[in-house]
Design a protein around this motif. Structure first.
Motif, mmCIF file in Angstrom:
data_model
loop_
_atom_site.group_PDB
_atom_site.id
_atom_site.type_symbol
_atom_site.label_atom_id
_atom_site.label_comp_id
_atom_site.label_asym_id
_atom_site.label_seq_id
_atom_site.Cartn_x
_atom_site.Cartn_y
_atom_site.Cartn_z
ATOM 1 N N MET B 46 0.835 -1.203 0.000
ATOM 2 C CA MET B 46 0.000 0.000 0.000
ATOM 3 C C MET B 46 0.867 1.249 0.000
ATOM 4 O O MET B 46 1.687 1.437 0.902
ATOM 5 N N GLN B 47 0.653 2.057 -1.023
ATOM 6 C CA GLN B 47 1.412 3.301 -1.112
ATOM 7 C C GLN B 47 0.632 4.431 -0.442
ATOM 8 O O GLN B 47 -0.566 4.580 -0.668
ATOM 9 N N GLY B 48 1.332 5.226 0.353
ATOM 10 C CA GLY B 48 0.761 6.466 0.872
ATOM 11 C C GLY B 48 -0.485 6.295 1.716
ATOM 12 O O GLY B 48 -1.348 7.164 1.730
ATOM 13 N N PRO B 72 -14.522 2.747 -6.230
ATOM 14 C CA PRO B 72 -13.809 1.568 -6.730
ATOM 15 C C PRO B 72 -12.400 1.949 -7.172
ATOM 16 O O PRO B 72 -12.176 3.034 -7.694
ATOM 17 N N GLY B 73 -11.469 1.054 -6.925
ATOM 18 C CA GLY B 73 -10.110 1.256 -7.417
ATOM 19 C C GLY B 73 -9.228 2.061 -6.506
ATOM 20 O O GLY B 73 -8.129 2.441 -6.883
ATOM 21 N N THR B 74 -9.659 2.331 -5.294
ATOM 22 C CA THR B 74 -8.827 3.130 -4.393
ATOM 23 C C THR B 74 -7.972 2.244 -3.488
ATOM 24 O O THR B 74 -7.254 2.755 -2.636
ATOM 25 N N GLY B 75 -8.053 0.939 -3.654
ATOM 26 C CA GLY B 75 -7.145 0.056 -2.923
ATOM 27 C C GLY B 75 -7.747 -0.610 -1.705
ATOM 28 O O GLY B 75 -7.012 -1.131 -0.870
ATOM 29 N N LYS B 76 -9.053 -0.634 -1.599
ATOM 30 C CA LYS B 76 -9.689 -1.246 -0.431
ATOM 31 C C LYS B 76 -9.364 -2.733 -0.369
ATOM 32 O O LYS B 76 -8.898 -3.255 0.652
ATOM 33 N N THR B 77 -9.636 -3.417 -1.485
ATOM 34 C CA THR B 77 -9.399 -4.865 -1.522
ATOM 35 C C THR B 77 -7.927 -5.157 -1.304
ATOM 36 O O THR B 77 -7.552 -6.079 -0.560
ATOM 37 N N THR B 78 -7.112 -4.345 -1.924
ATOM 38 C CA THR B 78 -5.677 -4.556 -1.796
ATOM 39 C C THR B 78 -5.228 -4.429 -0.349
ATOM 40 O O THR B 78 -4.434 -5.240 0.144
ATOM 41 N N LEU B 79 -5.748 -3.413 0.332
ATOM 42 C CA LEU B 79 -5.367 -3.227 1.736
ATOM 43 C C LEU B 79 -5.799 -4.433 2.569
ATOM 44 O O LEU B 79 -5.022 -4.954 3.379
ATOM 45 N N ALA B 213 5.956 0.405 -8.849
ATOM 46 C CA ALA B 213 5.993 -0.806 -8.044
ATOM 47 C C ALA B 213 5.222 -1.937 -8.696
ATOM 48 O O ALA B 213 5.552 -3.111 -8.536
ATOM 49 N N GLN B 214 4.160 -1.603 -9.428
ATOM 50 C CA GLN B 214 3.315 -2.662 -9.971
ATOM 51 C C GLN B 214 3.527 -2.845 -11.465
ATOM 52 O O GLN B 214 2.735 -3.479 -12.143
ATOM 53 N N GLN B 215 4.642 -2.301 -11.968
ATOM 54 C CA GLN B 215 4.876 -2.356 -13.409
ATOM 55 C C GLN B 215 5.024 -3.794 -13.907
ATOM 56 O O GLN B 215 4.455 -4.170 -14.925
ATOM 57 N N VAL B 217 5.240 -6.911 -11.612
ATOM 58 C CA VAL B 217 4.549 -7.927 -10.832
ATOM 59 C C VAL B 217 3.842 -7.209 -9.686
ATOM 60 O O VAL B 217 4.304 -6.184 -9.206
ATOM 61 N N HIS B 218 2.709 -7.770 -9.284
ATOM 62 C CA HIS B 218 1.997 -7.121 -8.188
ATOM 63 C C HIS B 218 2.693 -7.465 -6.884
ATOM 64 O O HIS B 218 2.904 -8.634 -6.585
ATOM 65 N N PRO B 219 3.091 -6.448 -6.102
ATOM 66 C CA PRO B 219 3.817 -6.738 -4.860
ATOM 67 C C PRO B 219 3.013 -7.624 -3.921
ATOM 68 O O PRO B 219 3.583 -8.303 -3.057
HETATM 69 N N1 LIG Z 1 -2.681 3.142 -2.260
HETATM 70 C C1 LIG Z 1 -2.423 2.106 -3.090
HETATM 71 N N2 LIG Z 1 -1.290 1.410 -2.975
HETATM 72 C C2 LIG Z 1 -1.024 0.374 -3.792
HETATM 73 N N3 LIG Z 1 -1.849 -0.016 -4.779
HETATM 74 C C3 LIG Z 1 -2.989 0.631 -4.947
HETATM 75 C C4 LIG Z 1 -3.351 1.718 -4.115
HETATM 76 N N4 LIG Z 1 -4.564 2.203 -4.510
HETATM 77 C C5 LIG Z 1 -4.935 1.421 -5.552
HETATM 78 N N5 LIG Z 1 -3.998 0.501 -5.826
HETATM 79 C C6 LIG Z 1 -4.049 -0.469 -6.888
HETATM 80 O O1 LIG Z 1 -5.191 -0.234 -7.677
HETATM 81 C C7 LIG Z 1 -5.851 -1.412 -8.036
HETATM 82 C C8 LIG Z 1 -7.279 -1.423 -7.534
HETATM 83 O O2 LIG Z 1 -7.312 -1.626 -6.150
HETATM 84 P P1 LIG Z 1 -8.488 -2.390 -5.401
HETATM 85 O O3 LIG Z 1 -7.976 -2.718 -4.037
HETATM 86 O O4 LIG Z 1 -8.992 -3.533 -6.190
HETATM 87 O O5 LIG Z 1 -9.581 -1.302 -5.310
HETATM 88 P P2 LIG Z 1 -11.037 -1.406 -4.663
HETATM 89 O O6 LIG Z 1 -11.135 -2.670 -3.907
HETATM 90 O O7 LIG Z 1 -11.114 -0.207 -3.777
HETATM 91 O O8 LIG Z 1 -11.995 -1.321 -5.781
HETATM 92 C C9 LIG Z 1 -5.064 -2.537 -7.448
HETATM 93 O O9 LIG Z 1 -4.211 -3.047 -8.459
HETATM 94 C C10 LIG Z 1 -4.220 -1.878 -6.378
HETATM 95 O O10 LIG Z 1 -2.958 -2.506 -6.271
#
Ligand SMILES: Nc1ncnc2c1ncn2[C@@H]1O[C@H](COP(=O)(O)OP(=O)(O)O)[C@@H](O)[C@H]1O
Ligand SMILES: [Mg+2]
Lengths: 700, 338
Positions: B46-48, B72-79, B213-215, B217-219
């Motif tokens: 997770m960046q920032g 969507p896409g703000t990194g919720k699932t990723t976190l 970082a994700q260019q 492979v996904h970390p």
């Molecule tokens: N703060 C962040 N740090 C690292 N990756 C992020 C960040 N925000 C978004 N991403 C990347 O963006 C993509 C979408 O994230 P995701 O967790 O699926 O979003 P959401 O669940 O909120 O819809 C993923 O590939 C994720 O790695």
């Protein structure tokens, strides 16, 4: 909340330009805005600000006395006390108003030191406790009792000062277009930084332009609306709505199926000195020529002549030069925008305190006034000579159609040998005749169906129905007298019969018609009324609670009109209102010290602290910082507070190391185990160290 | 209690806000180390979002569940995934969809022909960390089933009760309620979540780093567990030993109680909110190396802990008032002990 750069300077220049203090305005603006060139800031404590505020209030007081004396205040008020009359009153009122305006206009100058101090100081704002004695006392009381202190609300003086500048700028003579646009631009400038971030700047700008244009249009529109409302005045403010106030002619209801019912609206108010009885009639006009159903001034249609006011007293008007009358009455009535006929007592000789613009009268005794919407004046009157032209052959004219009926009545009353020079006996006979044989009725046309086609309404009244309203009685009497070669005129106006003591009112339904009879020996006109007195009850509509309400409303309209048309002494009291304010200020300045001294020895015991650690030395530092203009906000933790104020260059430059102090303090306060004795010692030491680093900051 | 006097060493630790005279007991020091390890591990992905990670772990250590709400896409699932992968514990993920049934989460009893009896088949809720992704896309009935289980830490299926794991942490995500095809969570059950917060868009510099970082492979793929289940349980226990003064308890109660009297509020926050605020503030204090709570931790967590439990009047909501606004106003108004 600091105003944007250069806004205050612009406000000052605008004020100077509008009020004619341009040089001063520019100088003050430069002084104020030079703050952006110098990096030094001064450290003022709460007490310093209070002292500067005291100085400013002194300036205001001095400027108040200065304005009062330059505007002839002392002389005009001395005059008012020595000889309270209309003129001295007006002069005192004028000098009070001018004093107030001048004081207002100089406020940006007198308050300048306070604002300058704020701008050049390190402070983010001024607490209201510094300028208000009441707030300060409340604050101190709370502190003594150990109550939780309310948050000191800090206000940056910039915006209030701008408001004062604009307000003061508005106190110049004519409000021309530059004032509107200047104020508009400054307000947009002031509010621009506060605009909602939700909208783009051009959206804001567009709306601002629309708003300003609407404001400008609105200002115009309001003027038009005001004119429109004034045009409507006759409907609810003026006597002109009633018939008969046309100076040239009076359309009677003679021959109509019934007389127009009039309302109970109050149209004239009278006040007599020392409970004297009021005049019986207030005449508006009289007419000479009858062409059923219209009475008019006559074929000549004489023009009105201008009455010139007394050269010395602009509000006194001589209607009968050289004639002095003993009785006086104070009258209040409304004027229509195009002028109205004044309701005047018979034999009126002179009008005093009448603030009319122009006054005209005609040979039938009608007085046409142009002036403010409401006039209140004194009329001097008495029996004897009137201002009407003497009786002539025109006052003997009888329409041929009516002659037959009149002759019949004269025969019936055996009046054929009456001497026109001695009409007294005939007058008595005629009055008794109408009182005994006639009945007052609003409807005047009973029996119309059975009437021969050529029968006039007056003939019907005289010979058959014997019933009618005052216009019938007055017309019939005038014509009867003329048939007897006694000059007579038809008069319209009001009858005064409601009221008591010194106060009387005349309602619209008190409108009346009667005769004027020429007194050949005395060479004057006399009121002569043959209408049975029952007319008053008949004409007055049944009263109820709503009449009481209506009268209240009328009183309200009257009082508002008084203010609106400058017929009250309101403006004069402006200065008197200032006096308690100045007194309060003086009290603040001269007695404040005394209060402090008296209260100080009485150190009230602070209730024991409920929470642990309230004796921490950290609070000493906190007090110093608050006194220096950095108080902690109520919802701000000590940590967040120090982080915030520590960034201020004033404190940052002193390199104060308070992290250890706050850590120990936090532990002392919030660790339920408290501090060990050595740590408690260190807290005290750390505080001393920080205070030393603070140096002379906010020391007093 | 006997208190070691190690006052001289306190300053050298370099933690300005940490308790000085008495350093936290060893268990707390160890717990803090566990926190830092997990936070650093998540930070690899997770960046920032250090603030969000801090809050997420404060909820976990304080024993509460978390609801992440953002676009969507703000990194919720990723976190959520990064947290799950960092801990060597059971992890289940349920993607909530409109056709998801309560039994798909809780489990079902199935009749076994051979044994002639019902056997309970555990649903995904029987785990240590549950990622309930896009929770507001499921029907209210399914949402309720999950929220009930979260509230009681147990599941009742056909009269039989089944206890959930000792470490049971739900991390739910949802899209903002105004989005199409969503069922807002039942307002009255929102307080099953100890915290709700948003992630927000990160600054452009951070987003650029994310791209780098994700260019290739996904970390997330290379993320390894850095803490055991037992360590997380000990972290939770250490949090419980962080002290809270009576004055600050009173402050917490004042803040939470304030929501019940605030204008425009239909339903204020309950004592459950006070508890959650205290526990998460304890966790945050521990993360900062303190063995007692200070007002700053309470203030930091007041909005994520309280705001989502406040039910606004429809009218007030219409005019733009929100639970967040109410709590922020309370934070400004309520006198904080200093
Ligand atoms: N703060 C962040 N740090 C690292 N990756 C992020 C960040 N925000 C978004 N991403 C990347 O963006 C993509 C979408 O994230 P995701 O967790 O699926 O979003 P959401 O669940 O909120 O819809 C993923 O590939 C994720 O790695
Ligand atoms: Mg997702």
């Amino acid at each position: 909340m600091k105003p944007p750069r250069f806004l205050l300077g612009a406000g000052l220049v605008f004020w100077g330009w509008q009020t004619g203090f341009l040089a001063i305005g520019v100088t003050l603006a430069v002084l104020l805005e030079a703050v952006h060139l110098v990096s030094t800031r001064l450290e003022f404590s709460d007490d310093d600000f209070t002292r500067i505020w005291t100085f400013c209030t002194l300036l205001v007081i001095v400027s108040a006395f200065y304005s009062f004396s330059t505007n002839g205040g002392p002389e005009s008020f001395r005059g008012l006390f020595n000889d309270p009359n209309f003129r001295t009153q007006a002069s005192a009122g004028h000098s009070s108003a001018r004093t107030a305006v001048m004081l207002l206009r100089s406020l940006p100058m007198t308050l300048f030191p306070f604002v300058l101090a704020q701008v050049y100081s390190t402070r983010e704002g001024i607490s209201l406790t510094m300028v208000s004695l009441i707030l300060r006392r409340r604050w101190n009381r709370a502190k003594r009792r150990g109550q939780p202190l309310p948050a000191p609300r800090l206000t940056h003086l910039g915006y209030p000062y701008l408001a004062i500048c604009l307000f003061a700028a508005s106190a110049h003579g004519g409000q021309d277009i530059t004032f509107f646009w200047g104020t508009g631009i400054l307000l947009i400038w002031a509010l621009w930084p506060r605009r909602s971030p939700r909208f783009r700047w051009y959206t804001c700008l567009a709306w601002t332009i629309v708003g300003t244009a609407a404001g400008f249009g609105g200002q115009r529109g309001i003027i038009q609306l005001e004119r429109f409302l004034e045009g409507y005045n006759p409907q609810w403010l003026s006597v002109a709505a009633r018939r008969g106030s046309d100076p040239q002619q009076s359309q009677t209801d003679i021959g109509e199926s019934s007389r127009l019912k009039l309302s109970a609206r109050i149209v004239v108010r009278l006040e007599t000195p020392d409970h004297h009885p009021p005049p019986t009639y207030l005449r508006e006009a009289s007419y000479r020529r009858y062409r059923s159903p219209i009475w008019s001034t006559g074929a000549t249609r004489e023009a009105f002549q201008t009455v010139t006011p007394d050269p010395e007293m602009g509000t006194s008007w001589d209607l009968q030069p050289g004639v002095r009358k003993a009785a006086a009455v104070n009258l209040a009535c409304y004027l229509a925008p195009k002028g109205s006929l004044l309701p005047l007592p018979s034999g009126v000789s002179r009008l005093d305190n009448l603030a009319a613009f122009t006054l005209q009268n005609n040979s039938e005794g009608a007085v046409l006034a142009n002036g403010p919407g409401l006039v209140i004046f004194d009329a001097h009157y008495g029996p004897g000579q009137t201002m009407d032209s003497p009786g002539t052959a025109d006052d003997l004219e009888v329409p041929p159609k009516e002659m037959a009926a009149l002759e019949e009545v004269i025969d019936e009353l055996h009046l054929r040998d009456t001497d026109p020079a001695h009409p007294e006996a005939a007058l008595r006979t005629i009055e008794q005749y109408f009182q005994r044989k006639f009945r007052y009725a609003l409807g005047g046309a009973e029996g119309k169906k059975a009437a021969p086609a050529e029968e006039t309404p007056l003939t019907r009244f005289l010979l058959r129905t014997h019933s009618g309203h005052c216009e019938y009685f007055a017309t019939a009497t005038v014509l009867l007298l003329r048939e007897l070669k006694i000059p007579a005129r038809y008069a319209v106006g009001f009858s005064v019969h409601e009221g008591a003591g010194s106060h009387y009112v005349v309602r619209q339904h008190d409108g009346h018609a009667w005769c004027l009879v020429w007194h050949e020996q005395g060479k004057y006109w006399e009121d002569y009324d043959t209408t049975p007195t029952s007319w008053m009850e008949t004409d007055a509509p049944p009263t109820g609670w709503f009449q009481w309400l209506g009268d209240g409303w009328s009183r309200l309209v009257f009082e508002i009109s008084r203010l609106r048309w400058g017929q009250s002494n309101l403006r004069q009291y402006l200065l008197w209102l200032l006096i308690p304010a100045l007194g309060l200020l003086a009290f603040q300045i001269f007695y404040r010290g005394g209060i402090r001294r008296r209260r100080q020895p009485k150190s009230v015991a602070v209730p024991p602290p409920v929470w642990p650690g309230l004796d921490s030395e950290f609070f000493e530092l906190a007090r110093r910082l608050a006194a220096g203009g950095f108080p902690r906000l109520p919802g701000e933790s000590a940590h967040a507070w120090l982080r915030r104020v520590g960034g201020n260059p004033i404190l940052a430059n002193r390199g104060i190391q308070w992290s250890e102090l706050i850590r120990l303090h936090y532990q002392y306060r919030f660790d339920p185990r408290g501090l060990t004795p050595p740590d408690r010692q260190r807290l005290s030491e750390e505080n001393r160290k920080c205070l030393a680093q603070l140096g002379d900051f906010a020391e007093n | 209690m006997i208190r070691p006097t190690l006052s001289t060493s306190a300053g050298t630790l370099g933690v300005s806000s940490r308790g000085g005279a008495a350093p936290p007991p060893p268990s707390q020091l160890a717990a803090r180390e566990i926190y830092e390890r997990i936070a650093a591990n998540i930070g690899k992905v997770m960046q920032g979002q250090t603030g969000a990670v801090r809050r997420l772990l404060a909820a976990l250590a304080g024993g509460g569940h978390v609801l992440l709400e953002d676009f969507p896409g703000t990194g919720k699932t990723t976190l959520a995934k990064a947290l799950a992968r960092s801990i060597d514990a059971r992890f289940k993920r349920v993607q909530f969809t409109p056709d998801l049934l309560p039994s798909d989460i809780l489990g079902v009893s199935i009749f076994n022909q051979r044994d002639q009896e019902f056997r309970f088949h555990e649903g995904p809720i029987f785990t240590n960390i549950l990622l309930a992704d896009e929770i507001n896309r499921a029907s209210p009935r399914t949402q309720s089933a999950l929220l009930e289980a979260m509230g009681e830490n147990q599941v009742s299926v056909e009269g039989e009760r089944h206890q959930l794991a000792e470490l049971f942490f739900v991390i739910a995500t949802q899209n903002p309620v105004e989005f199409r095809g969503t069922y807002p969570l039942p307002e009255a059950q929102m307080d099953r979540f100890a915290m709700q917060f948003t992630l927000g868009y990160i600054p452009p510099e951070e987003e650029a780093l994310l791209l780098t970082a994700q260019q290739h492979v996904h970390p997330l793929d290379s993320l390894r567990p850095c803490a055991t289940l037992a360590e997380v349980v000990s972290l939770k226990q250490a949090v419980e030993s962080v002290l809270v003064s009576a004055e600050l308890k009173r402050y917490i109660v004042d803040l939470v109680g304030g929501t019940r009297k605030a204008a425009g509020v239909q339903l204020g926050a309950s004592p459950r909110a006070s508890l959650a605020l205290m526990k998460s503030a304890q966790a945050l204090s521990l993360f900062e190396g303190l063995d007692f709570v200070t007002p700053d931790q309470i203030q930091e967590l007041a909005v994520p802990v309280i705001a989502h439990r406040v039910v606004m009047d429809p009218q007030a909501r219409f005019s733009g008032a929100s639970g967040r606004g109410v709590v922020e106003e309370l934070l400004k108004k309520t006198p904080v002990p200093a």
